[in-house]
Design a protein around this motif. Structure first.
Motif, PDB file in Angstrom:
ATOM      1  N   ARG A  89       0.830  -1.211   0.000  1.00  0.00           N
ATOM      2  CA  ARG A  89       0.000   0.000   0.000  1.00  0.00           C
ATOM      3  C   ARG A  89       0.860   1.255   0.000  1.00  0.00           C
ATOM      4  N   GLU A  90       1.942   1.261   0.748  1.00  0.00           N
ATOM      5  CA  GLU A  90       2.791   2.458   0.835  1.00  0.00           C
ATOM      6  C   GLU A  90       3.317   2.860  -0.534  1.00  0.00           C
ATOM      7  N   GLN A  91       3.695   1.881  -1.345  1.00  0.00           N
ATOM      8  CA  GLN A  91       4.176   2.185  -2.698  1.00  0.00           C
ATOM      9  C   GLN A  91       3.042   2.679  -3.579  1.00  0.00           C
ATOM     10  N   ARG A  92       1.887   2.015  -3.474  1.00  0.00           N
ATOM     11  CA  ARG A  92       0.748   2.382  -4.329  1.00  0.00           C
ATOM     12  C   ARG A  92       0.190   3.769  -3.990  1.00  0.00           C
ATOM     13  N   ALA A  93       0.390   4.208  -2.763  1.00  0.00           N
ATOM     14  CA  ALA A  93      -0.158   5.496  -2.324  1.00  0.00           C
ATOM     15  C   ALA A  93       0.822   6.646  -2.510  1.00  0.00           C
ATOM     16  N   ASN A  94       2.003   6.370  -3.040  1.00  0.00           N
ATOM     17  CA  ASN A  94       3.021   7.420  -3.137  1.00  0.00           C
ATOM     18  C   ASN A  94       3.646   7.506  -4.524  1.00  0.00           C
ATOM     19  N   LEU A  95       2.854   7.270  -5.550  1.00  0.00           N
ATOM     20  CA  LEU A  95       3.348   7.431  -6.913  1.00  0.00           C
ATOM     21  C   LEU A  95       3.527   8.908  -7.241  1.00  0.00           C
ATOM     22  N   GLN A  96       4.386   9.164  -8.215  1.00  0.00           N
ATOM     23  CA  GLN A  96       4.661  10.528  -8.656  1.00  0.00           C
ATOM     24  C   GLN A  96       4.347  10.646 -10.145  1.00  0.00           C
ATOM     25  N   PRO A  97       4.051  11.865 -10.631  1.00  0.00           N
ATOM     26  CA  PRO A  97       3.797  12.041 -12.059  1.00  0.00           C
ATOM     27  C   PRO A  97       4.907  11.447 -12.913  1.00  0.00           C
ATOM     28  N   VAL A 134       0.840   8.228 -14.631  1.00  0.00           N
ATOM     29  CA  VAL A 134       0.368   9.188 -13.632  1.00  0.00           C
ATOM     30  C   VAL A 134       0.623  10.600 -14.147  1.00  0.00           C
ATOM     31  N   GLU A 135      -0.445  11.379 -14.284  1.00  0.00           N
ATOM     32  CA  GLU A 135      -0.334  12.767 -14.736  1.00  0.00           C
ATOM     33  C   GLU A 135      -0.396  13.744 -13.567  1.00  0.00           C
ATOM     34  N   GLN A 136      -1.194  13.394 -12.558  1.00  0.00           N
ATOM     35  CA  GLN A 136      -1.361  14.301 -11.418  1.00  0.00           C
ATOM     36  C   GLN A 136      -1.729  13.489 -10.179  1.00  0.00           C
ATOM     37  N   VAL A 137      -1.210  13.946  -9.043  1.00  0.00           N
ATOM     38  CA  VAL A 137      -1.603  13.395  -7.754  1.00  0.00           C
ATOM     39  C   VAL A 137      -2.758  14.242  -7.222  1.00  0.00           C
ATOM     40  N   THR A 138      -3.830  13.605  -6.790  1.00  0.00           N
ATOM     41  CA  THR A 138      -5.017  14.301  -6.297  1.00  0.00           C
ATOM     42  C   THR A 138      -5.254  13.942  -4.834  1.00  0.00           C
ATOM     43  N   PRO A 139      -6.165  14.636  -4.161  1.00  0.00           N
ATOM     44  CA  PRO A 139      -6.437  14.313  -2.755  1.00  0.00           C
ATOM     45  C   PRO A 139      -6.910  12.882  -2.534  1.00  0.00           C
ATOM     46  N   THR A 140      -7.517  12.267  -3.552  1.00  0.00           N
ATOM     47  CA  THR A 140      -8.051  10.913  -3.381  1.00  0.00           C
ATOM     48  C   THR A 140      -7.276   9.862  -4.166  1.00  0.00           C
ATOM     49  N   GLY A 141      -6.208  10.244  -4.841  1.00  0.00           N
ATOM     50  CA  GLY A 141      -5.446   9.279  -5.625  1.00  0.00           C
ATOM     51  C   GLY A 141      -4.697   9.939  -6.751  1.00  0.00           C
ATOM     52  N   TYR A 142      -5.083   9.592  -7.990  1.00  0.00           N
ATOM     53  CA  TYR A 142      -4.327  10.064  -9.141  1.00  0.00           C
ATOM     54  C   TYR A 142      -5.252  10.320 -10.341  1.00  0.00           C
ATOM     55  N   ALA A 156      -6.555   8.776 -23.039  1.00  0.00           N
ATOM     56  CA  ALA A 156      -7.757   9.086 -22.263  1.00  0.00           C
ATOM     57  C   ALA A 156      -7.391   9.231 -20.792  1.00  0.00           C
ATOM     58  N   LEU A 157      -7.957  10.232 -20.132  1.00  0.00           N
ATOM     59  CA  LEU A 157      -7.652  10.473 -18.730  1.00  0.00           C
ATOM     60  C   LEU A 157      -8.497   9.565 -17.844  1.00  0.00           C
ATOM     61  N   VAL A 158      -7.844   8.956 -16.869  1.00  0.00           N
ATOM     62  CA  VAL A 158      -8.485   7.958 -16.011  1.00  0.00           C
ATOM     63  C   VAL A 158      -8.210   8.300 -14.547  1.00  0.00           C
ATOM     64  N   PRO A 159      -9.228   8.670 -13.782  1.00  0.00           N
ATOM     65  CA  PRO A 159      -9.029   8.861 -12.340  1.00  0.00           C
ATOM     66  C   PRO A 159      -8.988   7.496 -11.647  1.00  0.00           C
ATOM     67  N   PHE A 160      -8.040   7.321 -10.721  1.00  0.00           N
ATOM     68  CA  PHE A 160      -7.948   6.047 -10.014  1.00  0.00           C
ATOM     69  C   PHE A 160      -7.292   6.263  -8.655  1.00  0.00           C
ATOM     70  N   GLY A 161      -7.417   5.265  -7.812  1.00  0.00           N
ATOM     71  CA  GLY A 161      -6.860   5.337  -6.468  1.00  0.00           C
ATOM     72  C   GLY A 161      -5.842   4.241  -6.235  1.00  0.00           C
ATOM     73  N   PRO A 162      -5.137   4.279  -5.109  1.00  0.00           N
ATOM     74  CA  PRO A 162      -4.154   3.245  -4.785  1.00  0.00           C
ATOM     75  C   PRO A 162      -4.755   1.845  -4.787  1.00  0.00           C
ATOM     76  N   GLU A 163      -6.044   1.748  -4.438  1.00  0.00           N
ATOM     77  CA  GLU A 163      -6.691   0.443  -4.361  1.00  0.00           C
ATOM     78  C   GLU A 163      -6.849  -0.225  -5.722  1.00  0.00           C
ATOM     79  N   HIS A 164      -6.762   0.546  -6.808  1.00  0.00           N
ATOM     80  CA  HIS A 164      -6.936  -0.016  -8.143  1.00  0.00           C
ATOM     81  C   HIS A 164      -5.630  -0.535  -8.744  1.00  0.00           C
ATOM     82  N   ILE A 165      -4.498  -0.194  -8.154  1.00  0.00           N
ATOM     83  CA  ILE A 165      -3.192  -0.513  -8.740  1.00  0.00           C
ATOM     84  C   ILE A 165      -2.817  -1.966  -8.454  1.00  0.00           C
TER      85      ILE A 165
END
Length: 205
Positions: free
Chosen positions: A130-138, A163-171, A189-198
């Protein structure tokens, strides 16, 4: 409250009722997510795309602009678009809708929950910590499980997003693969996603 004249940047009237939440109005949280709804033209000014709507309020557009003058930058945002930023000092990043409303859509997709898949088969379905999935960078690549519905069928494809942008709820990521099952969903295509999807993080080492 300003009059609707040449100095007012929005096409909507200053007294248009907009959705927001109490934490923004009492000054304890900034506006980090803005939606210009396609179905009714409403504006939503929220703390995130997963804001607690039990605290929702209707507030005049002009009052929200007075609280946060950076909203003027979004005055020409088309219907169906959203904008988000990491914090109050970051620039707004606009996001074009990937999919039209479901009742009109040619293709519709959902992302599988990678954590749930791992829990079902922990010995064979590995995902990064989880720590890796929650700390990705653009610029980093993450693999997601897409469940794509089209022509009354559902196809499951594992595809990479950048990853294009880090958001408050994911990426927010951009699709880096062309789906095999449809041409309606394109690379980029732009896709919003969270750490739980990775389910995988690309490592070029």
């Amino acid at each position: 409250m300003p009059d609707r004249d040449d100095t007012w940047p929005f096409e909507d009237a200053p007294n248009l009722a907009c959705f927001t939440v109490r934490s923004i109005m009492n000054g304890t949280a900034p506006i980090l997510y803005v939606s210009h709804d396609d179905d009714d033209g409403a504006w939503q000014m929220l703390t995130s795309d997963a804001a607690d709507m039990s605290q929702a309020m209707l507030v005049a557009l002009a009052e929200l602009v007075e609280r946060d003058r950076t909203l003027v930058e979004l005055a020409d945002m088309p219907l169906g678009w959203t904008a988000s930023r990491a914090d109050a000092s970051s620039p707004w990043m606009r996001r074009e809708p990937v999919i039209r409303p479901r009742k009109e859509a040619v293709v519709y997709f959902e992302l599988d929950d990678g954590e749930a898949l791992h829990e079902e088969a922990p010995e064979t379905f590995y995902i990064p910590p989880r720590e890796q999935r929650a700390n990705l960078q653009p610029g980093q690549l993450a693999k997601l499980v897409f469940r794509i519905e089209h022509d009354e069928t559902v196809d499951v494809e594992r595809m990479w997003v950048i990853v294009e942008q880090v958001t408050p709820t994911g990426y927010i990521g951009s699709l880096n693969n062309q789906p095999v099952s449809t041409d309606e969903l394109q690379v980029g295509a732009l896709v919003p996603f969270g750490p739980e999807h990775i389910i995988q993080i690309y490592d070029d080492e």
